[in-house]
Design an enzyme around this catalytic site. Sequence first.
Site, PDB file in Angstrom:
ATOM      1  N   CYS A 109      47.882  30.249   3.319  1.00  0.00           N
ATOM      2  CA  CYS A 109      47.643  31.366   2.770  1.00  0.00           C
ATOM      3  C   CYS A 109      46.245  31.491   2.894  1.00  0.00           C
ATOM      4  O   CYS A 109      45.539  30.953   3.421  1.00  0.00           O
ATOM      5  CB  CYS A 109      48.251  31.451   1.333  1.00  0.00           C
ATOM      6  SG  CYS A 109      46.969  30.566   0.319  1.00  0.00           S
ATOM      7  N   CYS A 112      43.849  29.260   1.698  1.00  0.00           N
ATOM      8  CA  CYS A 112      43.551  27.868   2.372  1.00  0.00           C
ATOM      9  C   CYS A 112      42.408  28.215   3.315  1.00  0.00           C
ATOM     10  O   CYS A 112      41.653  27.500   3.663  1.00  0.00           O
ATOM     11  CB  CYS A 112      44.520  27.567   3.381  1.00  0.00           C
ATOM     12  SG  CYS A 112      46.082  27.142   2.096  1.00  0.00           S
ATOM     13  N   ASP A 518      29.047  56.227  30.531  1.00  0.00           N
ATOM     14  CA  ASP A 518      28.390  56.061  31.783  1.00  0.00           C
ATOM     15  C   ASP A 518      28.875  56.685  32.895  1.00  0.00           C
ATOM     16  O   ASP A 518      30.246  56.811  32.839  1.00  0.00           O
ATOM     17  CB  ASP A 518      27.725  54.742  31.989  1.00  0.00           C
ATOM     18  CG  ASP A 518      27.055  54.260  33.051  1.00  0.00           C
ATOM     19  OD1 ASP A 518      26.037  55.373  33.521  1.00  0.00           O
ATOM     20  OD2 ASP A 518      27.320  53.404  33.824  1.00  0.00           O
ATOM     21  N   ASP A 715      28.707  50.114  31.701  1.00  0.00           N
ATOM     22  CA  ASP A 715      28.539  48.808  32.279  1.00  0.00           C
ATOM     23  C   ASP A 715      28.117  47.776  31.370  1.00  0.00           C
ATOM     24  O   ASP A 715      26.885  47.785  30.579  1.00  0.00           O
ATOM     25  CB  ASP A 715      27.311  49.160  33.360  1.00  0.00           C
ATOM     26  CG  ASP A 715      27.184  47.853  34.035  1.00  0.00           C
ATOM     27  OD1 ASP A 715      27.470  46.766  33.817  1.00  0.00           O
ATOM     28  OD2 ASP A 715      26.858  47.852  35.205  1.00  0.00           O
ATOM     29  N   ASP A 719      23.974  48.761  30.874  1.00  0.00           N
ATOM     30  CA  ASP A 719      23.877  49.413  29.872  1.00  0.00           C
ATOM     31  C   ASP A 719      23.684  48.689  28.497  1.00  0.00           C
ATOM     32  O   ASP A 719      24.261  49.036  27.323  1.00  0.00           O
ATOM     33  CB  ASP A 719      25.249  50.312  29.777  1.00  0.00           C
ATOM     34  CG  ASP A 719      25.184  51.417  30.927  1.00  0.00           C
ATOM     35  OD1 ASP A 719      23.968  51.786  30.884  1.00  0.00           O
ATOM     36  OD2 ASP A 719      26.138  51.680  31.227  1.00  0.00           O
TER      37      ASP A 719
END
Length: 820
Positions: A109, A112, A518, A715, A719
Amino acid sequence: MTESAASAHTCYHCGLPVPADVDLSVNILEQPRAVCCTGCQAVAEAIVANGLADYYRSRDALPESQREAKPAILDQLALFDHDEFQKSFVRSLGEHEREASLMLEGITCAACVWLNERHIGQLPGVTGVEVNYATRRARVRWDEERIKLSDILTAIAAIGYRAHPYDASRYEELAQKERRSALWRVWVAGFGMMQVMMYAVPAYIAGEGEMTADIETLIRWASLLLTLPVVLYSAAPFFKGALRDLKFLRVGMDVPVALGISTAFAASVWATLTRSGEVYFDSVAMFVFFLLGGRYLEMVARQKAVSVSEALAKLVPAFCQRLPQYPAAGEAEQVMVAELNAGDAVLVPPGEIIPCDGTVQEGASNANEALLTGESRPVKKTPGDTVTGGAVNVESPLIVRVSAIGEGTRLSAIIRLMERAATEKPGIVVVADRVAQWFVLAVLVVAVLTAAGWCWFDPQHALWITVSVLVVTCPCALALATPIALTVASGALAKEGLLVTHGHALETLARATHFVFDKTGTLTQGRMQLLAISGANEEQALTLAASLEQASEHPLAQALKRAARERCPDATCLQVRDAQAEPGQGVSGEIEGRRFYIGRPDYVFAHSSPANAGEWPQGWQEAGDTVLALGDETGVWAFFRLGDDLRPEASALIADLKASGCRTLLMSGDATPVAERVAGELGMETVSGEMSPQDKRDAVQALQAQGAIVAMVGDGVNDAPVLAQAQVSIAMGSGAQLARTQADLVLLSENLEHLRAGVRKSRFTLTVIRQNLAWAFIYNLLALPLAIAGLVPPWAAGIGMSASSLLVVVNALRIQKKEA
């Protein structure tokens, strides 16, 4: 002789005599114990410090020699510290920082997950830990100078969990083991429930005085014996989880369930022994069965949800055919893929999986990269083309020169990015987890008040009503609502070629109000073509340009290099010294003692003689093409005219975004007329040209200051500043850039149709998350008053809790089937 007296003369750890001049001891089992040397002292202290002191209590013989003086568990964990062993699952993040991908056994769960993250995170030297509930995967970072990996694994074992290096086949093995174990527990609970119900029915239908006391006692004892394996075996995970939580002063979701089961069972046992009061064996068996049944179905759904990432991990074969004498003729030898090195040649027969990243040397075929990119159509491969490990060679044999294997491949980069996304917790998940933790405490308080109230009003019904309150309001659905939806959505998008690499990406993409694009390589094909050259010596100019751009991955640089190979096949690349790149402007470098510049014309003009700056030919800019200049300090040598075609899916994407109310903006480093032509063809609302990466970043920052939620598509390398500034960033996923990108999403297929589908699916995911959270809150708001009022029996509480958790999982699975 007593044990303490004997310990004064022999080493408590290894049993050897303690030299007279040695005075060393270790506090073991709350007593100081003598040891013979610093080696035994270090090992004993490690055992005690890692919570393994019970080794001394349970051992039935002393080790035969000092080399065997460590228990087996520490010997096994010590293997994880060897560099060779770590190669497959540990990677270096810095000089001393390491990161491991692990699988955790025993996660049941969200509590944990919290316990492991908190416990591991407190270890000195651990710099980060994230555990994903849906995948049971953990990503751990540590400083190897301060702590060893074996120490981390020992700490995990000390709190009742087991960690293993992530391995796809091992994961499947553990998943099958988990399913088998859960199914057995469900079967035992179901069998016990049916048998107990058979004994309970006569007691329910018998009228006053129709059943003798002896028969009633016999039925109660039979029910007790049949319920015993249900409680001790089937319900064991609830008790283990609750004890683990309480040990660390944590109230997890297993606590109210275990409390309800144990209270009802204990009261029933007492009633059976004293022959007084009511028994609830049938209710206990029934809601254990329903709870386990719901948890089993949830587990199967969760494993189905993460099937995409597991399928990727299984793509690379274990063996391949290496050509040791290539290019000379020779027989292929079968070797393990792990034994390959860069530069080796491998033979890939048709129908087999390509084992590594590389370049085709011989042969022509098609490669199926559907699982890697989401692109269903096979991609043609001829000599000189790159291939990706994990793709399937469809038609003809290929000979491939290895360029990357193992962690260096594109497939490994994809898997790492998916793991990063899976283990990161977006804000909405963190909030839900915190609410669930406080909710459990609130449930316990309400249960105590309910018990007190009913003991005063109607003591006969107080017990089973309290049990119903404890069980029916467990916030499992609340804790599951968000992570399961994000996991399903991430897998579905990866299957379509859009890779989620950060946890917050889907939520933010769904809420984005402005999409900034872009141009080159994003809205256009990115495969620029050299259309014309204006200069005195075209061949010399093209050779100089290709030499300067030889290290660049930008589409414009690729076009120049491709044109140089095609038009000047006999020319050789010139040596460039002190190469320098200015993002968004151009590249400069020293060739044969002279510094050359290539890039945007104004960039080259700024470094050229004003008298010889020149202007590019008339009509090039007006036509909407990209113009680059080449020059040195004496003047401009040449102009290059390059063109690019729009991606065919770009129009549909922009139209879809505008129809949904989003603003679309084009920010390009190209000349303004070029950018305006592209924006006009696509119908984009705002366009800006001749922008540097910093200009783009400033423009995005200005939009954000006005309250915009900005998604940037561009990119992944060039970028980088603006991608980092945007709330959510999408990078085009070319292979060379993939491992370096920090974008939130990566479009592996570079098909904008998949981005359009991804935006729609992210919005649907956010809708599903809201539905799940709404259901979790509404269910608890309705169920709690009904349970307090005594209208929900324990067995119905078990059904309600299981059904609520299962409902959010099933609702999340709808994301996989959602059509874009």
